[in-house]
Scaffold this motif. Sequence first.
Motif, short mmCIF file in Angstrom:
data_model
loop_
_atom_site.label_atom_id
_atom_site.label_comp_id
_atom_site.label_asym_id
_atom_site.label_seq_id
_atom_site.Cartn_x
_atom_site.Cartn_y
_atom_site.Cartn_z
N VAL A 152 43.75 64.24 -0.44
CA VAL A 152 43.07 64.20 0.79
C VAL A 152 41.71 64.38 0.54
CG1 VAL A 152 42.80 64.52 3.22
CG2 VAL A 152 45.18 64.44 1.94
N ARG A 165 53.72 65.01 -4.78
CA ARG A 165 54.53 64.77 -3.56
C ARG A 165 53.93 63.47 -2.61
NH1 ARG A 165 55.06 69.66 0.02
NH2 ARG A 165 53.13 70.41 -0.83
N MET A 166 52.61 63.48 -2.67
CA MET A 166 51.98 62.44 -1.88
C MET A 166 52.45 61.07 -2.33
SD MET A 166 49.79 63.44 0.39
CE MET A 166 48.31 62.12 0.57
N ALA A 222 55.72 60.34 -1.49
CA ALA A 222 55.90 59.94 -0.05
C ALA A 222 55.58 58.49 0.19
CB ALA A 222 55.02 61.06 0.82
N PHE A 223 54.17 58.34 -0.54
CA PHE A 223 53.80 56.90 -0.33
C PHE A 223 54.65 55.75 -0.69
CE2 PHE A 223 50.15 56.78 1.78
CZ PHE A 223 49.08 57.80 1.31
N TYR A 250 57.07 56.74 3.35
CA TYR A 250 56.13 56.02 3.92
C TYR A 250 55.63 54.54 3.57
CZ TYR A 250 55.88 60.62 6.18
OH TYR A 250 56.11 61.77 6.82
N PRO A 283 54.22 51.85 6.37
CA PRO A 283 52.89 52.21 6.62
C PRO A 283 51.60 51.90 5.46
CG PRO A 283 54.07 54.12 7.59
CD PRO A 283 55.05 53.13 6.48
N PHE A 284 52.29 52.16 4.36
CA PHE A 284 51.34 51.75 3.14
C PHE A 284 50.90 50.49 3.09
CE2 PHE A 284 49.43 52.91 -0.73
CZ PHE A 284 49.84 52.15 -1.65
N ILE A 311 48.80 49.20 5.90
CA ILE A 311 47.50 49.70 5.75
C ILE A 311 46.71 48.45 4.84
CG2 ILE A 311 46.44 51.37 4.35
CD1 ILE A 311 46.00 52.73 6.61
N ILE A 334 45.69 45.92 7.08
CA ILE A 334 44.85 46.10 7.71
C ILE A 334 43.32 45.93 7.33
CG2 ILE A 334 43.80 48.06 9.21
CD1 ILE A 334 46.29 48.89 10.16
N LEU A 335 43.46 46.61 6.01
CA LEU A 335 42.24 46.52 5.20
C LEU A 335 41.74 44.97 4.90
CD1 LEU A 335 42.40 49.37 2.67
CD2 LEU A 335 40.99 49.01 4.36
N ALA A 372 40.30 43.62 8.24
CA ALA A 372 38.93 44.36 8.50
C ALA A 372 37.78 43.49 7.69
CB ALA A 372 38.96 45.69 8.15
#
Lengths: 243, 106
Positions: A117, A191-192, A195-196, A200, A203-204, A207, A210-211, A214
């Motif tokens: 992050v 771990r991320m 998770a991705f 998750y 949602p990945f 996203i 969404i990009l 945009a």
Amino acid sequence: MELSLLSVLAIVGLLGLVIAVLLRSFGVSWGKGFLVGLVVLPLLLAAGGGLTYVSVILIKTLEIQMGGLLFGGLASITIVAAAGVALSRNILYSGFFLMGTLIGVAGLYLFIGADFVGIAQLVIYLGGILVLILFAVLLTNRISDVSVSNKSTHMGVGAAAALVVFGGGAFMALKTSWATVEAVATPSTARMGDAFLREYLLPFELISLILLMALVGAMVIARRAAKDAAADDIEAPGLDRLE
Amino acid sequence: MEAIWNVGLTHYLVVSSALFALGLLTVSTRTSAVAILMGVELILNAASLNFVAFSHFVEGGIGGQVFSVFIIVLAAAEAAVALAIVLAIFRHFKTIDSEDTSTLRD
């Protein structure tokens, strides 16, 4: 290494002589050079040593922990920079204070072990969003203005509201007994990644949609209307021959 | 005295509240559209910091940090679209001051 008083005096004297010679090469007279080298420099060194001694004693008596001190530094950078964003009279200064805030927040992420992050914050927020904001600031103000203005209205009411919000948040944070666990700051990128691609994944993928939206939306909104574009067509000499 | 230096969840929540309050101040008192956008970025950062802090100090996996990455990505998308709108407004009104670009009847 045992240092007797005589050897200390000899070292200081030698240092002073070296500094006097150095200053002489810059055109400073011998008298001033020796003054700086033999008086001012030892005084500065003594002051520095005294300050170190006092701070070590302070750290021991107040039981300051280095981790807490580092967190205090990062938090101060963040909050002072955020105050600069909110209160600065020049919008370009606000943009650079925002840069300080984002760096402070990235430091806070790294302090806690959220390395992915933190780095994502630095790369995307600093390297993308902040640059975009600075572009917008410079495109919508005349660059010839030395002080780019940043008006603010109703500061009294705004400040009161902000104080109430901060008071409420801080009071709640201090009063609640949070169910915390003793956590060590460990890097979390592996771990991320897991998770991705496991919990998750949806949602990945969303996203990335969404990009895309945009990107297309920003292009559509920011382009000139068709008749404006036709008005300033570029005159190319060889264009007639192509048609 | 020792509890102050032992960094815990409370420290992060207080910093996050301060960031949120300053972002709120920026959004509510500034007149330039880009400055309002900067305030929104402050608020988003405060929320993201909150998520990461809870993810670390409270038991329960890595969801908080994943959500922080989503917040960062969404902030990028929002900044792009918002600044495109700001550019379009500037082209029309020749200014981005929110008091001068209001076309509501007095």
